[in-house]
Write a protein that holds these residues in place. Structure first.
Motif, PDB file in Angstrom:
ATOM      1  N   LEU A  47       0.832  -1.205   0.000  1.00  0.00           N
ATOM      2  CA  LEU A  47       0.000   0.000   0.000  1.00  0.00           C
ATOM      3  C   LEU A  47       0.869   1.257   0.000  1.00  0.00           C
ATOM      4  N   GLU A  48       1.952   1.237   0.756  1.00  0.00           N
ATOM      5  CA  GLU A  48       2.856   2.397   0.794  1.00  0.00           C
ATOM      6  C   GLU A  48       3.539   2.622  -0.543  1.00  0.00           C
ATOM      7  N   ALA A  49       3.726   1.544  -1.311  1.00  0.00           N
ATOM      8  CA  ALA A  49       4.341   1.647  -2.631  1.00  0.00           C
ATOM      9  C   ALA A  49       3.354   2.156  -3.683  1.00  0.00           C
ATOM     10  N   GLY A  50       2.115   2.443  -3.258  1.00  0.00           N
ATOM     11  CA  GLY A  50       1.128   2.974  -4.176  1.00  0.00           C
ATOM     12  C   GLY A  50       0.250   1.929  -4.828  1.00  0.00           C
ATOM     13  N   GLN A  51       0.418   0.695  -4.431  1.00  0.00           N
ATOM     14  CA  GLN A  51      -0.379  -0.396  -4.989  1.00  0.00           C
ATOM     15  C   GLN A  51      -1.770  -0.391  -4.357  1.00  0.00           C
ATOM     16  N   SER A  52      -2.769  -0.832  -5.106  1.00  0.00           N
ATOM     17  CA  SER A  52      -4.081  -1.090  -4.525  1.00  0.00           C
ATOM     18  C   SER A  52      -4.249  -2.601  -4.499  1.00  0.00           C
TER      19      SER A  52
END
Length: 113
Positions: A47-52
């Motif tokens: 999530l922190e890496a921008g993934q959903s």
């Protein structure tokens, strides 16, 4: 689900988070990190890496069968995670599933566990 309902859910989540944290600025929220090496920590890193993430993706990538429980625990630890409904194809048409992502502008500080 239409964009209005998605928008309302997102706004409600952000408002609830502001009330719980006592801040209007998401960058000021202090969050606890999960124990390293756990599926919950892997979910947070994604999530922190921008993934959903959806449940199917979490199962495939991290081996967790309880993504909703991990998201709930992360929210209780202060992480501003947003839920949206996404339509996915099925054998009989489509179905709605929850998709989780970190709130925009959530450059949160962390507190050691």
């Amino acid at each position: 689900m239409n964009d209005f309902v998605k928008s309302e859910r997102t706004q409600a989540s952000r408002s609830r988070l502001r009330m719980e944290q006592g801040s209007d600025d998401l960058s000021q929220i202090q969050c606890k990190r999960p124990v390293e090496g756990t599926a919950r920590a892997a979910v947070l890193e994604a999530l922190e890496a921008g993934q959903s993430l959806t449940q199917a993706e979490a199962l495939r990538e991290f081996g967790t069968l309880r993504l909703a429980a991990d998201v709930h625990a992360l929210r209780r630890a202060g992480w501003p995670i947003i839920t949206t409904d996404t339509e996915v194809p099925t054998r009989r048409g489509t179905s709605r599933v929850a998709t989780y992502h970190l709130a925009e502008g959530a450059d949160v500080g962390t507190v050691a566990t």
